[in-house]
Design an enzyme around this catalytic site. Structure first.
Site, PDB file in Angstrom:
ATOM      1  CB  SER A  11      -0.940   0.010   1.210  1.00  0.00           C
ATOM      2  OG  SER A  11      -0.198   0.028   2.429  1.00  0.00           O
ATOM      3  N   GLY A  12       1.997   1.214  -0.692  1.00  0.00           N
ATOM      4  CA  GLY A  12       2.805   2.407  -0.896  1.00  0.00           C
ATOM      5  C   GLY A  12       2.367   3.123  -2.158  1.00  0.00           C
ATOM      6  CE1 TYR A  46       8.215   6.134   9.349  1.00  0.00           C
ATOM      7  CE2 TYR A  46       7.367   4.484   7.835  1.00  0.00           C
ATOM      8  CZ  TYR A  46       7.407   5.041   9.098  1.00  0.00           C
ATOM      9  OH  TYR A  46       6.636   4.517  10.100  1.00  0.00           O
ATOM     10  NE  ARG A 288      20.165   9.318  -1.493  1.00  0.00           N
ATOM     11  CZ  ARG A 288      18.876   9.067  -1.516  1.00  0.00           C
ATOM     12  NH1 ARG A 288      18.444   7.867  -1.852  1.00  0.00           N
ATOM     13  NH2 ARG A 288      18.005  10.008  -1.212  1.00  0.00           N
ATOM     14  CG  HIS A 349      17.818   5.027   1.942  1.00  0.00           C
ATOM     15  ND1 HIS A 349      16.831   5.452   2.795  1.00  0.00           N
ATOM     16  CD2 HIS A 349      17.694   5.782   0.800  1.00  0.00           C
ATOM     17  CE1 HIS A 349      16.136   6.417   2.214  1.00  0.00           C
ATOM     18  NE2 HIS A 349      16.633   6.623   1.004  1.00  0.00           N
ATOM     19  NE  ARG A 384      16.452   5.385  -4.426  1.00  0.00           N
ATOM     20  CZ  ARG A 384      16.110   6.428  -3.661  1.00  0.00           C
ATOM     21  NH1 ARG A 384      15.565   7.502  -4.207  1.00  0.00           N
ATOM     22  NH2 ARG A 384      16.327   6.410  -2.366  1.00  0.00           N
ATOM     23  CB  SER A 389      12.621   5.767  -5.145  1.00  0.00           C
ATOM     24  OG  SER A 389      12.547   6.817  -4.202  1.00  0.00           O
TER      25      SER A 389
END
Length: 525
Positions: A11-12, A46, A288, A349, A384, A389
């Site tokens: 459910s994202g 988040y 990153r 992450h 990424r 995302s």
């Protein structure tokens, strides 16, 4: 048994976007969404930074965004996919506005565009520092307005239903017919038969324990697809976020958004040195993988438990406006960002690899689709780019929707056996599961972290085999529970990460094996 046209697992933003679109297009077809936590608990919730999308055509361009993505991916991105996702971005973003999602506006009345590591221009649309939460809110609100959708919280997907469960003759290409799902409140296993199944179950962060992800991120979708014989790729590319609030316990931690560095914060060691200047000309705004590896090197050399993010020189009125959640979180822990440095460390992450899908979100299993972090689209390559995302999730959920609007499969004639619930509840089960989980997480952090080596990966493989055998024996005799299934899934995911790390002989992006560096040096000599 529940029979549905479309089963969405997760459910994202990825799962909900697909569900909204397909439910609006076909009001007479049933859409069932299952999620193992509460309906709004997902990695989306988040996501602090935002959505990377080209809106300022004067300063920015699709080509710049494409180039930034390719550079971050370190040569392993699929260029055609990058171009498609970036070009589609503005259209998919406008749909979020239509559904009622809010985004910050600047004094000129335009979208307030942020800049994050790896981006050459300001292009990240955001809502304060809770962008994912705001998108989730808007999508859930729309879901509840649609009469043909059913959202089932606290339902855990145990396994996909394929020919293996049907005990039918193996087909040339495996098909998916739905899933076995545990109702966590009644402890009963449901059979959900679906014409089409969409996996959008999020990430794998909890495999490492110290993570920015919520505790529900246990790689369930990847593990289920792996057991169903789907193709899984690029699992070695686990992205570690460079700046996570230091937590002595090492559990799930609070993310200090990359946008804070984009806003001008400096990384310092305990003596105050801005060490990123020694590693990359972009300093704190390097991608990153570079920032995480640099911090890891600094910590190993110094023996310190953390480095620091210095915001004290920034405009604090603007900082509090842009990052109210971060400001309040630090304040609650006695950190006054106006004069104190924020202690930070890297933490697991995001998974850049996952279940291989094509441009339309199709997996190598018929009638099984995948989008979001669970999928491997070719967009991210070895690393990424920040805030790509949510963009990927929006584009791929739309692509699956387009495909299924024109193509459909019915499994109504099939008889699917009910779940075998012969297991017994063992008294020691909860304690044993927790011990095995801590053992797994420690193994992954110590042996399969930011910097790897052949020796450590070999040890990890041997140790994991021991844990795997113990858990499989427990699984065969115990009554099925969410905790036991999650542990089993995380072991599958760890197996994939370790083995695909061993197979990779070249350092790329987020993957760094010290032995590969030695080989590259020898080649040069």
């Amino acid at each position: 048994m529940i029979i549905t046209d479309y089963l969405v697992i997760g459910s994202g933003v990825a799962g909900l976007t697909f569900a909204v679109k397909i439910a609006e297009k076909f009001p007479n077809k049933a859409v069932t969404i299952i999620t193992k936590g509460s309906e709004d608990e997902s990695n989306t919730k988040y996501a602090q930074g935002g959505v990377a999308v080209v809106l300022d055509k004067e300063k920015d361009s699709f080509q710049k965004h494409i180039q930034d993505t390719l550079i971050a991916g370190d040569g392993l991105c699929n260029r055609a996919i990058v171009e498609m996702v970036v070009n589609e971005g503005p259209k998919r973003f406008k749909e979020l506005i239509t559904w009622g999602a809010n985004f910050d506006i600047n004094t000129e009345g335009s979208f307030d565009l942020g800049k994050e590591g790896g981006h050459s221009e300001c292009r990240v649309v955001h809502y304060k520092d809770i962008t994912g939460y705001e998108i989730e809110r808007a999508l859930l609100q729309r879901i509840h307005q649609l009469k043909n959708t059913k959202l089932l919280p606290h339902h855990f997907s145990i396994d996909l239903i394929t020919e293996h469960q049907l005990k039918s003759k193996e087909r040339e290409q495996t098909r998916c017919y739905g899933a076995y799902v545990l109702n966590e409140k009644t402890e009963k296993v449901l059979t959900i038969k679906a014409n089409n199944t969409i996996l959008a179950s999020g990430g794998i962060g909890n495999v490492y324990g110290h993570t920015t992800n919520p505790i529900i991120a246990t790689g369930d979708g990847v593990a289920m697809a792996y057991r169903a014989k789907a193709v899984i790729k690029d699992m070695e590319f686990v992205q570690f976020h460079p700046t996570v609030l230091y937590n002595k316990e090492g559990d799930s931690s609070f993310l200090i958004s990359e946008a804070v560095r984009g806003f001008g914060a400096y990384l310092r060691d305990k003596k105050g040195n801005r060490f990123m200047l020694n590693y990359d000309v972009r300093a704190e705004l390097a991608s990153r993988d570079i920032v995480s590896q640099s911090i890891d090197k600094e910590l190993k050399e110094s023996g310190d438990p953390c480095v620091f993010l210095d915001c004290t020189h920034l405009d604090m009125i603007a900082f509090q406006k842009h990052f109210p959640t971060i400001y309040q979180k630090c304040k609650s822990l006695g950190i006054d960002v106006t004069k104190d440095w924020i202690p930070v460390v890297p933490a697991s992450h995001y998974l850049c690899g996952g279940i291989v899908v094509d441009k339309e979100g199709k997996t190598t299993i018929q009638n099984l689709f995948c989008c979001g972090e669970t999928s491997r689209t070719g967009l991210h390559g070895a690393n990424r780019l920040a805030s790509n995302s949510l963009l990927e999730a929006l584009v791929y959920s739309h692509n699956i929707f387009k495909y299924l609007s024109k193509n459909n499969f019915t499994s109504s004639y099939l008889e699917i056996p009910e779940w075998n619930a012969n297991g017994v509840l063992l008294n020691e089960e909860e304690l044993v599961i927790n011990l095995y989980l801590k053992e797994l997480q420690t193994l992954m952090r110590d042996y399969v972290g930011i910097v790897r080596s052949n020796a450590r990966l070999t040890i990890a493989k041997t140790k994991l085999e021991i844990i795997y055998n113990k858990v499989e024996n427990l699984y065969k005799k115990a009554k099925v529970t969410t905790a036991l299934c999650e542990l089993r899934n995380m072991i599958n995911v760890a197996h994939l990460i370790i083995n695909q790390s061993i197979e990779r002989k070249e350092n790329k992006g987020g993957f760094f094996n010290i032995d590969n560096t030695i080989k590259e040096v020898h080649k040069l000599v």
